[in-house]
Design an enzyme around this catalytic site. Structure first.
Site, PDB file in Angstrom:
ATOM      1  N   ARG A  23       0.434  -0.969  -0.311  1.00 21.93           N
ATOM      2  CA  ARG A  23       0.389   0.136   0.460  1.00 21.93           C
ATOM      3  C   ARG A  23       0.629   0.951  -0.279  1.00 21.93           C
ATOM      4  NH1 ARG A  23      -2.987  -3.076   3.431  1.00 21.93           N
ATOM      5  NH2 ARG A  23      -2.342  -1.662   5.762  1.00 21.93           N
ATOM      6  N   CYS A  26      -7.873 -18.237  14.812  1.00 18.63           N
ATOM      7  CA  CYS A  26      -9.223 -18.414  15.911  1.00 18.63           C
ATOM      8  C   CYS A  26      -9.984 -18.631  16.063  1.00 18.63           C
ATOM      9  CB  CYS A  26      -8.516 -16.589  15.997  1.00 18.63           C
ATOM     10  SG  CYS A  26      -7.148 -15.944  16.494  1.00 18.63           S
ATOM     11  N   VAL A  60      11.299 -22.058   2.969  1.00 17.49           N
ATOM     12  CA  VAL A  60      12.817 -21.190   3.698  1.00 17.49           C
ATOM     13  C   VAL A  60      13.215 -22.750   4.456  1.00 17.49           C
ATOM     14  CG1 VAL A  60      13.872 -19.654   4.091  1.00 17.49           C
ATOM     15  CG2 VAL A  60      11.830 -19.180   2.351  1.00 17.49           C
ATOM     16  N   TYR A  95     -24.946   4.543  31.015  1.00 14.68           N
ATOM     17  CA  TYR A  95     -25.747   3.491  32.402  1.00 14.68           C
ATOM     18  C   TYR A  95     -26.938   4.146  31.376  1.00 14.68           C
ATOM     19  CZ  TYR A  95     -28.896   4.058  35.650  1.00 14.68           C
ATOM     20  OH  TYR A  95     -29.648   4.178  36.541  1.00 14.68           O
TER      21      TYR A  95
HETATM   22  P1  FAD Z   1       1.211 -17.786  11.904  1.00 12.76           P
HETATM   23  O1  FAD Z   1      -0.289 -17.775  11.853  1.00 12.76           O
HETATM   24  O2  FAD Z   1       1.174 -18.924  12.437  1.00 12.76           O
HETATM   25  O3  FAD Z   1       1.761 -18.831  10.592  1.00 12.76           O
HETATM   26  C1  FAD Z   1       2.516 -18.198  10.422  1.00 12.76           C
HETATM   27  C2  FAD Z   1       3.267 -19.066   9.350  1.00 12.76           C
HETATM   28  O4  FAD Z   1       4.515 -19.665   8.795  1.00 12.76           O
HETATM   29  C3  FAD Z   1       2.266 -20.421   9.177  1.00 12.76           C
HETATM   30  O5  FAD Z   1       1.483 -21.083   8.014  1.00 12.76           O
HETATM   31  C4  FAD Z   1       3.614 -21.411   8.748  1.00 12.76           C
HETATM   32  O6  FAD Z   1       3.838 -22.619   7.856  1.00 12.76           O
HETATM   33  C5  FAD Z   1       4.284 -20.445   7.651  1.00 12.76           C
HETATM   34  N1  FAD Z   1       5.842 -21.071   7.999  1.00 12.76           N
HETATM   35  C6  FAD Z   1       6.763 -21.183   9.193  1.00 12.76           C
HETATM   36  N2  FAD Z   1       8.012 -21.413   9.034  1.00 12.76           N
HETATM   37  C7  FAD Z   1       8.165 -21.336   7.198  1.00 12.76           C
HETATM   38  C8  FAD Z   1       9.351 -21.799   7.189  1.00 12.76           C
HETATM   39  N3  FAD Z   1      10.667 -22.017   7.133  1.00 12.76           N
HETATM   40  N4  FAD Z   1       8.980 -21.518   5.456  1.00 12.76           N
HETATM   41  C9  FAD Z   1       7.913 -20.630   4.583  1.00 12.76           C
HETATM   42  N5  FAD Z   1       6.357 -20.668   5.641  1.00 12.76           N
HETATM   43  C10 FAD Z   1       6.854 -20.888   7.361  1.00 12.76           C
HETATM   44  N6  FAD Z   1      -5.176 -15.636  19.012  1.00 12.76           N
HETATM   45  C11 FAD Z   1      -5.873 -14.103  19.276  1.00 12.76           C
HETATM   46  O7  FAD Z   1      -5.347 -13.133  19.899  1.00 12.76           O
HETATM   47  N7  FAD Z   1      -7.149 -13.937  20.260  1.00 12.76           N
HETATM   48  C12 FAD Z   1      -7.723 -15.120  19.325  1.00 12.76           C
HETATM   49  O8  FAD Z   1      -8.748 -15.950  19.947  1.00 12.76           O
HETATM   50  C13 FAD Z   1      -6.864 -16.895  19.725  1.00 12.76           C
HETATM   51  N8  FAD Z   1      -6.931 -18.262  19.117  1.00 12.76           N
HETATM   52  C14 FAD Z   1      -6.627 -18.678  18.740  1.00 12.76           C
HETATM   53  C15 FAD Z   1      -6.928 -20.331  18.742  1.00 12.76           C
HETATM   54  C16 FAD Z   1      -6.631 -21.206  17.724  1.00 12.76           C
HETATM   55  C17 FAD Z   1      -7.088 -22.601  17.834  1.00 12.76           C
HETATM   56  C18 FAD Z   1      -4.943 -20.797  17.424  1.00 12.76           C
HETATM   57  C19 FAD Z   1      -3.840 -22.243  16.926  1.00 12.76           C
HETATM   58  C20 FAD Z   1      -4.096 -19.817  17.418  1.00 12.76           C
HETATM   59  C21 FAD Z   1      -4.906 -18.559  17.950  1.00 12.76           C
HETATM   60  N9  FAD Z   1      -5.034 -17.205  18.549  1.00 12.76           N
HETATM   61  C22 FAD Z   1      -5.664 -16.788  18.961  1.00 12.76           C
HETATM   62  C23 FAD Z   1      -3.134 -16.910  18.208  1.00 12.76           C
HETATM   63  C24 FAD Z   1      -2.977 -16.885  16.432  1.00 12.76           C
HETATM   64  O9  FAD Z   1      -3.874 -17.363  15.594  1.00 12.76           O
HETATM   65  C25 FAD Z   1      -1.530 -16.446  16.331  1.00 12.76           C
HETATM   66  O10 FAD Z   1      -1.284 -15.495  16.830  1.00 12.76           O
HETATM   67  C26 FAD Z   1      -1.338 -15.431  14.621  1.00 12.76           C
HETATM   68  O11 FAD Z   1      -1.680 -16.995  13.821  1.00 12.76           O
HETATM   69  C27 FAD Z   1      -0.359 -15.786  14.449  1.00 12.76           C
HETATM   70  O12 FAD Z   1      -0.037 -14.948  13.042  1.00 12.76           O
HETATM   71  P2  FAD Z   1       1.914 -15.325  12.554  1.00 12.76           P
HETATM   72  O13 FAD Z   1       1.832 -14.892  11.501  1.00 12.76           O
HETATM   73  O14 FAD Z   1       3.117 -15.124  13.937  1.00 12.76           O
HETATM   74  O15 FAD Z   1       1.904 -17.577  12.648  1.00 12.76           O
END
Ligand code: FAD
Length: 444
Positions: A21, A42, A79, A424
């Protein structure tokens, strides 16, 4: 300028979208090892339970939409190595096994976390599952829908364990929760978890606290869970014992990692290596009250920090204002929420604190269906500055925690919050809202 993003769900795609963007000409290449991009994990418990039967509703933007926005997206690409001195990554195409090198000007690491899988004997049996990715959710729903899946054992009573317990009860299963600590939801203080424990029992969940899983039995497919105290029949086991940052592939790169493997970043999402940024569950995050980094793997942080990383990759110097670790969970008919420090956090940080615990109602008794609400405040002794809050009740809990989050963020003292002009009207709140009552009950 070419950005390579590793990991295409929350933090990675937030950074990629923000950069695009701000700089349409930037080349953005995303490598994601799974099949899905930009989805809300989530929502998985509610998909598994059957409350939502359309998994595409969890997807915010598709691969095609990102490509239309001018990004090069590669799913099923992992990666496997980063070479900061050459500004290169080594990528493995998981579909055909090909390995190739790609070069970047800037790198965004957003690999998230992986679910812990302790090496219990029998862990490789079928129907021992985790719930972390979309793929996990799709598979778990298929298992849950099998008629022979009646007894479900959940290992671990944290946020995800509790959400899975609720999902399985909703799906009509017999549910046993095994937790090796003597209480569930240890991120919350005891006054709060005590109410959740009662709610679990009221919903016919068999709770086994202070009990440790030792192994699983079965012939190809799991049939029993063995603990240090008993043996439980299980047609499905869900392991929910925490996560660890997905950063193993960074070892030896010179990128600084914390003890638990989380990438150490500053408030601009910069690692110690120039041009390399990180955010989300793979990294630490600056905590507003602790005034230091913490590991808080939540979507709240991943979204905001990913977006800030994108802006800074585009040339800005935005600083994250800091997390409060605000989090909420629904446990059957209860809402449970927290923000800021828990009492355990305050103890660990050697803060001179005081706690206040009150019971009130979500609205006055003279309007129908008033329900109890319990609030615990942690405040600094002497100044009464609010440091943390937790609450539990049937209704109106999470929005009150949000009010408390703003007060904690703004370093307000309890006395001031006790007089803030909140709404309230009998259907919604008393003239002295539960937040006022808790704040005004802080005595020192
Ligand atoms: P992720 O969403 O884990 O994404 C990382 C991605 O990187 C993955 O798809 C993985 O395949 C990819 N990856 C990893 N290594 C490599 C590599 N070497 N090369 C290429 N790709 C790679 N959070 C809240 O705030 N509220 C909630 O209610 C909540 N509920 C949740 C319920 C569940 C069941 C789960 C599992 C999580 C929940 N979370 C919640 C947490 C939230 O989903 C995570 O904090 C969030 O997804 C993190 O985002 P991210 O992009 O850091 O990592």
């Amino acid at each position: 300028m070419k950005l390579i993003v590793i990991g295409g769900v929350v933090a990675g795609m937030s950074a990629a979208a923000k950069l695009k963007r701000m700089n349409r000409d930037a080349k953005v290449v995303v490598y994601e090892k799974g099949d899905y991009l930009s989805y809300g994990a989530c929502g998985l418990p509610y998909y598994v339970s059957g409350e939502n039967n359309d998994h595409t509703k969890m997807i915010a933007r598709t691969k095609e939409e990102f490509e239309e926005a001018g990004m090069d997206i590669f799913t099923q690409h992992e990666v496997v190595k980063v070479s900061p001195e050459r500004k290169q990554v080594m990528v493995k195409n998981l579909e055909n096994g090909d390995v190739f090198i790609d070069s970047y000007d800037k790198l965004m690491i957003a690999t998230g976390a992986i679910a812990n899988k302790p090496p219990f004997p029998g862990m490789n049996l079928n129907r021992i599952e985790i719930l972390k990715t979309m793929e996990n959710g799709l598979h778990m729903k298929e298992v849950v829908e099998q008629n022979d899946v009646q007894n479900v054992v959940i290992v671990g009573g944290g946020y995800i364990g509790i959400e899975v317990v609720e999902a399985m009860r909703y799906a009509g299963k017999n549910v046993t929760l095994i937790e090796h600590e003597d209480r569930i939801l240890t991120n919350f203080d005891e006054e709060i978890t005590e109410k959740v424990t009662k709610e679990m029992k009221a919903n016919e969940v068999t709770l086994r606290l202070g009990e440790a899983v030792e192994s699983f039995e079965g012939d190809g497919t799991v049939t029993h869970v063995l603990t240090n105290k008993d043996r439980y029949p299980a047609d499905l086991v869900v392991i929910a014992v925490g996560v660890k940052p997905a950063t193993k592939f960074l070892e030896g790169t010179g990128i600084h990692l914390a003890k638990n493997g989380a990438i150490i970043i500053d408030r601009e999402m910069r690692t110690n290596v120039e041009g390399i940024y990180a955010a989300g569950d793979c990294a630490e995050v600056y905590h507003k009250v602790m005034q230091e980094n913490a590991y808080i793997p939540l979507g709240t942080n991943a979204n905001k920090c990913g977006r800030i990383a994108g802006a800074n990759i585009a040339g800005e110097h935005q600083k994250y204002i800091g997390t409060l670790g605000s989090a909420a969970i629904k446990a059957f008919n209860l809402e449970v929420g927290r923000t800021g420090l828990s009492e355990a956090d305050a103890k660990r940080l050697a803060i001179d604190y005081t706690t206040t615990f009150i019971e009130s109602t979500d609205h006055p008794a003279y309007y129908p269906d008033a329900t109890p609400i319990w609030i615990k405040l942690i405040s600094e002794k002497g100044t009464k500055r609010l440091l943390g809050a937790q609450a539990v009740g049937n209704k109106g809990v999470v929005l009150r925690i949000d009010v408390l989050a703003v007060a904690i963020h703004q370093k307000m003292a309890a006395d001031e919050l006790g007089m803030v002009d909140l709404c309230y009207a009998p259907p919604f709140a008393g003239v002295w809202d539960a937040v006022h009552i808790a704040s005004n009950a802080v005595k020192e």
